[in-house]
Design a protein around this motif. Sequence first.
Motif, short mmCIF file in Angstrom:
data_model
loop_
_atom_site.label_atom_id
_atom_site.label_comp_id
_atom_site.label_asym_id
_atom_site.label_seq_id
_atom_site.Cartn_x
_atom_site.Cartn_y
_atom_site.Cartn_z
N ILE A 8 0.83 -1.21 0.00
CA ILE A 8 0.00 0.00 0.00
C ILE A 8 0.87 1.27 0.00
O ILE A 8 0.48 2.29 -0.54
N SER A 9 2.08 1.18 0.56
CA SER A 9 2.94 2.36 0.62
C SER A 9 3.49 2.74 -0.77
O SER A 9 4.06 3.82 -0.94
N ASP A 10 3.34 1.87 -1.75
CA ASP A 10 3.79 2.18 -3.12
C ASP A 10 2.72 2.92 -3.94
O ASP A 10 2.99 3.38 -5.05
N LEU A 11 1.53 3.00 -3.38
CA LEU A 11 0.38 3.46 -4.15
C LEU A 11 0.57 4.85 -4.78
O LEU A 11 0.31 5.04 -5.97
N ALA A 12 1.03 5.81 -3.99
CA ALA A 12 1.15 7.18 -4.49
C ALA A 12 2.10 7.24 -5.69
O ALA A 12 1.82 7.90 -6.70
N GLU A 13 3.23 6.53 -5.59
CA GLU A 13 4.21 6.55 -6.70
C GLU A 13 3.65 5.83 -7.93
O GLU A 13 3.89 6.25 -9.07
N MET A 14 2.89 4.77 -7.70
CA MET A 14 2.27 4.06 -8.83
C MET A 14 1.27 4.96 -9.55
O MET A 14 1.19 5.00 -10.78
N GLN A 15 0.50 5.71 -8.77
CA GLN A 15 -0.51 6.59 -9.36
C GLN A 15 0.15 7.72 -10.16
O GLN A 15 -0.33 8.09 -11.23
N GLN A 16 1.25 8.23 -9.62
CA GLN A 16 2.01 9.29 -10.31
C GLN A 16 2.53 8.75 -11.66
O GLN A 16 2.42 9.41 -12.70
N ILE A 19 -0.33 8.38 -14.25
CA ILE A 19 -0.72 9.66 -14.86
C ILE A 19 0.33 10.12 -15.88
O ILE A 19 0.01 10.46 -17.02
N GLU A 20 1.59 10.11 -15.46
CA GLU A 20 2.66 10.63 -16.33
C GLU A 20 2.82 9.78 -17.60
O GLU A 20 3.07 10.31 -18.67
N GLY A 41 -9.40 8.29 -13.64
CA GLY A 41 -9.52 7.04 -12.89
C GLY A 41 -8.62 6.99 -11.66
O GLY A 41 -8.86 6.22 -10.73
N VAL A 42 -7.60 7.84 -11.63
CA VAL A 42 -6.67 7.83 -10.50
C VAL A 42 -7.36 8.33 -9.22
O VAL A 42 -6.90 8.06 -8.11
N ILE A 78 -5.03 -9.12 -16.95
CA ILE A 78 -4.10 -8.01 -16.67
C ILE A 78 -4.92 -6.73 -16.57
O ILE A 78 -5.54 -6.30 -17.54
N ASP A 79 -4.94 -6.17 -15.38
CA ASP A 79 -5.78 -4.99 -15.13
C ASP A 79 -4.99 -3.70 -15.41
O ASP A 79 -5.42 -2.87 -16.20
N PHE A 80 -3.83 -3.56 -14.78
CA PHE A 80 -2.98 -2.37 -14.99
C PHE A 80 -1.63 -2.81 -15.55
O PHE A 80 -1.07 -3.82 -15.11
N PHE A 81 -1.12 -2.00 -16.49
CA PHE A 81 0.19 -2.33 -17.07
C PHE A 81 0.83 -1.05 -17.62
O PHE A 81 0.49 -0.59 -18.71
N TYR A 82 1.74 -0.48 -16.88
CA TYR A 82 2.30 0.83 -17.24
C TYR A 82 3.79 0.88 -16.95
O TYR A 82 4.23 0.49 -15.88
N ILE A 83 4.54 1.39 -17.93
CA ILE A 83 5.98 1.57 -17.76
C ILE A 83 6.26 3.07 -17.70
O ILE A 83 5.69 3.86 -18.47
N HIS A 84 7.14 3.46 -16.79
CA HIS A 84 7.49 4.87 -16.57
C HIS A 84 7.95 5.52 -17.88
O HIS A 84 8.68 4.90 -18.66
N LYS A 85 7.57 6.75 -18.09
CA LYS A 85 7.89 7.45 -19.35
C LYS A 85 9.39 7.53 -19.60
O LYS A 85 9.82 7.55 -20.76
#
Length: 153
Positions: A8-16, A19-20, A41-42, A78-85
């Motif tokens: 749960i402590s990773d949530l904020a960074e995952m959401q960021q 979005i990016e 959705g965030v 697979i619900d979420f799948f995102y790689i950092h920009k």
Amino acid sequence: MDIRKATISDLAEMQQLYIETIQSVCKNDYNPEQIEAWTYGVKNKERWIEVIEKQFVLLAIIGNQIAGFGTLKDGNYIDFFYIHKDFQRQGIADKILNELEIEARKHHSKIITSDISITAKPFFEKKGFAVKAEQKNIRLGVELINFKMEKEL
Ligand SMILES: CC(C)(COP(=O)(O)OP(=O)(O)OC[C@H]1O[C@@H](n2cnc3c(N)ncnc32)[C@H](O)[C@@H]1OP(=O)(O)O)[C@@H](O)C(=O)NCCC(=O)NCCS
């Protein structure tokens, strides 16, 4: 690169990251209104908490940073799948998807499915997924196209 499960402590960074990535990586495939509707959705905090608590959530970690994440729901979706920009085309999605497929096999799933963006479609095709349907979703009054894709395990 390390792969670990999210807490749960990773949530904020995952959401960021979510979005990016949408705002920068997907901007050639979706217009600003569509990007706005997608990233809205965030704000659904309960949904995100439920993802961490109930899904198999893997993070790719580089240094102290989350470089990408993928989630597997019910052992086959697979619900979420995102790689950092800033970490695109470095094989991170490849690595996460392989791990999600291993997990799906542990659940004895015969297929793995997802609803895939226009942006991510070429990657998933490369990984053996086939398009089952083109979908027009309405979010906040805006049409968002994605693809129901599936792979036999
Ligand atoms: C699609 C995405 C997940 C790919 O992540 P990635 O870490 O850059 O992918 P990888 O480096 O593991 O790519 C592996 C291979 O897949 C193929 N591939 C990846 N992205 C591709 C693209 N945009 N177009 C064509 N082929 C692609 C390539 O063959 C690549 O190998 P190569 O770089 O040696 O040519 C990433 O671009 C992303 O986060 N996109 C936006 C978020 C999104 O739409 N998520 C899906 C929601 S459904």
